[in-house]
Design an enzyme around this catalytic site. Structure first.
Site, PDB file in Angstrom:
ATOM      1  N   CYS A 145      21.338  38.080  89.450  1.00  0.00           N
ATOM      2  CA  CYS A 145      22.584  38.839  89.515  1.00  0.00           C
ATOM      3  C   CYS A 145      22.729  39.762  88.304  1.00  0.00           C
ATOM      4  CB  CYS A 145      23.753  37.856  89.592  1.00  0.00           C
ATOM      5  SG  CYS A 145      25.377  38.587  89.372  1.00  0.00           S
TER       6      CYS A 145
ATOM      7  N   CYS B 194      26.046  39.448  86.421  1.00  0.00           N
ATOM      8  CA  CYS B 194      26.056  38.183  85.659  1.00  0.00           C
ATOM      9  C   CYS B 194      25.369  38.375  84.314  1.00  0.00           C
ATOM     10  CB  CYS B 194      25.340  37.074  86.428  1.00  0.00           C
ATOM     11  SG  CYS B 194      26.111  36.649  88.002  1.00  0.00           S
TER      12      CYS B 194
END
Length: 156
Positions: free
Chosen positions: A72, A75
């Site tokens: 991600c 993230c």
């Protein structure tokens, strides 16, 4: 049949003030302090399905839970900001990182539908939730608001 408790992991962390290496447990009754200079240390740990209750929900300080995944991009952008917040608020917050790919039960339990998703858990209750990757100032403001609005009877 004997029930086994999940093993509590530890990490090693150098004190930002004196440089002493300290062993930091994922779960403890208090919060980490340097064994030499007694300065509060940032508490940054990982948790999963098996140990989340001990690490986050029974934490003596509010837990900032980061639901993330290695693949991600947002993230990876938020992670250093959360680490910095944990360092700035050493002794007042515990950063708990949960890899959603390794902890599907927690993702379902907390209805994580997008990552990154951050929760603040105090006294076993979710007191704030934030999805997405807001700018650092917005995350700082969100966390400070969540810490200020902890429920009655909260520790520390």
């Amino acid at each position: 049949m004997e029930r086994r408790r999940p093993a509590v992991t530890t990490t090693l962390l150098k004190c930002p003030l004196c440089g002493t290496t300290n062993r930091i447990p994922a779960a403890a009754a208090g919060h980490p302090r340097c064994g030499k200079c007694r300065r509060d240390l940032p508490w940054i740990v990982e948790a999963g399905d098996a140990d989340f209750a001990a690490v986050a929900e029974r934490s003596p300080v509010p837990a900032l839970v980061d639901f993330w995944a290695a693949w991600c991009g947002p993230c990876r952008m938020v992670s250093p900001v959360l680490d910095k917040l944990a360092h700035e608020r050493a002794g007042r917050v515990k950063l708990v990182k949960v890899d959603v790919d390794k902890s599907p039960e927690l993702s379902r339990r907390f209805d994580v539908q997008a990552i990154p998703t951050m929760l603040v858990i105090a006294n076993g209750k979710v007191v704030a939730r934030q999805a997405g990757a807001p700018p650092a100032a917005a995350l700082r403001s969100w966390l400070d608001g969540a810490l200020a609005a902890r429920p009655e009877g909260s520790k520390q």
